[in-house]
Motif scaffolding. Structure first.
Motif, PDB file in Angstrom:
ATOM      1  N   ARG A   1       0.840  -1.212   0.000  1.00 38.74           N
ATOM      2  CA  ARG A   1       0.000   0.000   0.000  1.00 38.74           C
ATOM      3  C   ARG A   1       0.869   1.254   0.000  1.00 38.74           C
ATOM      4  NH1 ARG A   1      -3.572  -2.747   3.421  1.00 38.74           N
ATOM      5  NH2 ARG A   1      -2.612  -1.846   5.261  1.00 38.74           N
ATOM      6  N   GLN A   2       1.975   1.208   0.728  1.00 41.52           N
ATOM      7  CA  GLN A   2       2.861   2.377   0.765  1.00 41.52           C
ATOM      8  C   GLN A   2       3.481   2.641  -0.604  1.00 41.52           C
ATOM      9  OE1 GLN A   2       5.565   1.649   4.052  1.00 41.52           O
ATOM     10  NE2 GLN A   2       4.331   2.997   5.311  1.00 41.52           N
ATOM     11  N   ILE A   3       3.840   1.580  -1.286  1.00 40.80           N
ATOM     12  CA  ILE A   3       4.414   1.751  -2.628  1.00 40.80           C
ATOM     13  C   ILE A   3       3.360   2.308  -3.577  1.00 40.80           C
ATOM     14  CG2 ILE A   3       5.392   0.507  -4.601  1.00 40.80           C
ATOM     15  CD1 ILE A   3       6.667  -1.430  -2.481  1.00 40.80           C
ATOM     16  N   GLU A   4       2.133   1.753  -3.485  1.00 42.05           N
ATOM     17  CA  GLU A   4       1.053   2.245  -4.358  1.00 42.05           C
ATOM     18  C   GLU A   4       0.768   3.723  -4.079  1.00 42.05           C
ATOM     19  OE1 GLU A   4      -2.226  -0.413  -3.677  1.00 42.05           O
ATOM     20  OE2 GLU A   4      -0.967  -2.144  -4.199  1.00 42.05           O
ATOM     21  N   ALA A   5       0.764   4.083  -2.793  1.00 40.29           N
ATOM     22  CA  ALA A   5       0.509   5.493  -2.441  1.00 40.29           C
ATOM     23  C   ALA A   5       1.613   6.382  -3.008  1.00 40.29           C
ATOM     24  CB  ALA A   5       0.432   5.645  -0.917  1.00 40.29           C
ATOM     25  N   ALA A   6       2.834   5.896  -2.942  1.00 41.95           N
ATOM     26  CA  ALA A   6       3.965   6.684  -3.466  1.00 41.95           C
ATOM     27  C   ALA A   6       3.828   6.881  -4.978  1.00 41.95           C
ATOM     28  CB  ALA A   6       5.279   5.983  -3.133  1.00 41.95           C
TER      29      ALA A   6
ATOM     30  N   GLY B   1       1.605   9.532  -5.676  1.00 39.34           N
ATOM     31  CA  GLY B   1       2.076  10.798  -5.123  1.00 39.34           C
ATOM     32  C   GLY B   1       1.361  11.176  -3.844  1.00 39.34           C
ATOM     33  N   GLU B   2       0.731  10.188  -3.184  1.00 40.85           N
ATOM     34  CA  GLU B   2      -0.001  10.473  -1.944  1.00 40.85           C
ATOM     35  C   GLU B   2       0.881  10.149  -0.748  1.00 40.85           C
ATOM     36  OE1 GLU B   2      -3.240   7.781  -2.165  1.00 40.85           O
ATOM     37  OE2 GLU B   2      -4.121   8.742  -3.932  1.00 40.85           O
ATOM     38  N   PRO B   3       0.654  10.870   0.358  1.00 46.92           N
ATOM     39  CA  PRO B   3       1.375  10.456   1.573  1.00 46.92           C
ATOM     40  C   PRO B   3       0.834   9.096   2.022  1.00 46.92           C
ATOM     41  CG  PRO B   3      -0.191  12.217   2.053  1.00 46.92           C
ATOM     42  CD  PRO B   3      -0.221  12.011   0.563  1.00 46.92           C
TER      43      PRO B   3
END
Ligand code: NAI
Length: 288
Positions: free
Chosen positions: A263-268, A271-273
């Motif tokens: 999820r963190q990679i997808e958010a990155a 461009g989302e925190p």
């Protein structure tokens, strides 16, 4: 999956997960070619496997020693032909966060855990392709190939992430040949991995452990000792092979950490925190 009479070549087969895989292969009626650096343990494993009725050949092998591995592979191919099942399992886990690892720590762990897998592939896969058999390659990575936590050894995690990358690319390459690749990613398994330094080669200097490292090892030994029995891991591996699954994830309790990372990679990418707790806050013990 018809395995009876087929050949399995397994590294690190004298102990733990490799031995459990060998036992499972024996139960399936496969011919066993087992390799390990530890001569006495290898002989004992072979004796036990033969007592169960299996046909077994042993190879004393340090998977990080290319010359020896080449000679072993030539002997295997000449005497038994290409293995139907290749299991690149030998591996070592060692102390050492990135900030404390010595060059020797890096060299030993990388040479066994990465080069050992690479050599196994180089020396056997071309013959497996040429055989035309629809066989299997299994590489033992770890859940540490999928996630890390603050207590993780950076050296070990680096090697297991590498095994995952090797396996993913290999799976693409071998699919057209009908060969199936699986990557085994266990969490804690009750094996002798905590004492991997019993196989430290002479050329790796070893000053002994500090008292802090000794108490960390005692903790790790207990944690690993409470892990899954190796036979349960072998059972899950064979169930996965029968269904031609690629990722073999034996410890579902790490699901949340794995999903958090993704999820963190997808958010990155968007461009989302990251809304999840940070990677470094993933406090669950992984160790292996
Ligand atoms: P283990 O220590 O019980 O067995 C490893 C075997 O590999 C031993 O028989 C050892 O003599 C052999 N070996 C070590 N260095 C070698 C070398 N250079 N050449 C040939 N053989 C060598 O440990 P375990 O747990 O069965 O480890 C097997 C694999 O499973 C390793 O790749 C390890 O990283 C992986 N793993 C283990 C986990 C655990 O919690 N036990 C969790 C995740 C992955």
């Amino acid at each position: 999956m018809q395995l009876r009479g087929k050949t399995a070549f397994i590294t690190g087969a004298a102990s733990g997960i490799g031995l459990a895989i060998a036992e499972k292969c024996a139960a399936e009626g496969m011919k066993l070619l087992i390799a390990d650096i530890a001569a006495d343990a290898l002989a004992a494993a072979a004796e036990a496997l033969r007592a169960s009725g299996a046909e077994v050949a042993t190879y004393r092998l340090d998977v990080s020693d290319l010359d020896t591995y080449r000679a072993v592979a030539e002997a295997v191919l000449a005497e038994h032909g290409a293995p139907f099942l290749l299991v690149n399992n030998a591996g070592v886990a060692w102390k050492a966060p990135a900030s404390a690892a010595t060059p020797e720590d890096w060299r030993w762990t990388v040479s066994v855990n990465i080069l050992g897998v690479g050599y196994g592939l180089s020396l056997f896969v071309p013959a497996m392709i040429a055989s035309g058999e629809q066989g299997y390659v299994v590489n033992t990575a770890s859940v540490t190939g999928l996630i890390t936590s603050p207590g993780t050894s950076a050296v070990y995690a680096a090697t297991k992430h590498a095994v995952l990358a090797i396996s993913e690319t290999l799976a693409h390459e071998l699919r057209p040949h009908g060969l199936h690749v699986a990557v085994l990613c266990p969490g804690s398994v009750a094996t002798n991995i905590t004492d991997a330094d019993r196989n430290l080669p002479d050329h790796v200097s070893h000053d002994g452990l500090t008292s802090a490292e000794e108490s960390e090892r005692a903790f790790t030994r207990q944690f690993v000792g409470n892990g899954l029995p190796p036979a349960a891991v072998a059972d899950q591996l064979f169930a996965a092979l029968a269904e031609r699954r690629f990722y073999v994830i034996t410890h579902p309790e790490y699901r949340e950490e794995i999903e958090t990372r993704h999820r963190q990679i997808e958010a990155a990418i968007r461009g989302e925190p990251a809304s999840d707790v940070g990677l470094l806050a993933m406090a669950k013990q992984i160790l292996n």
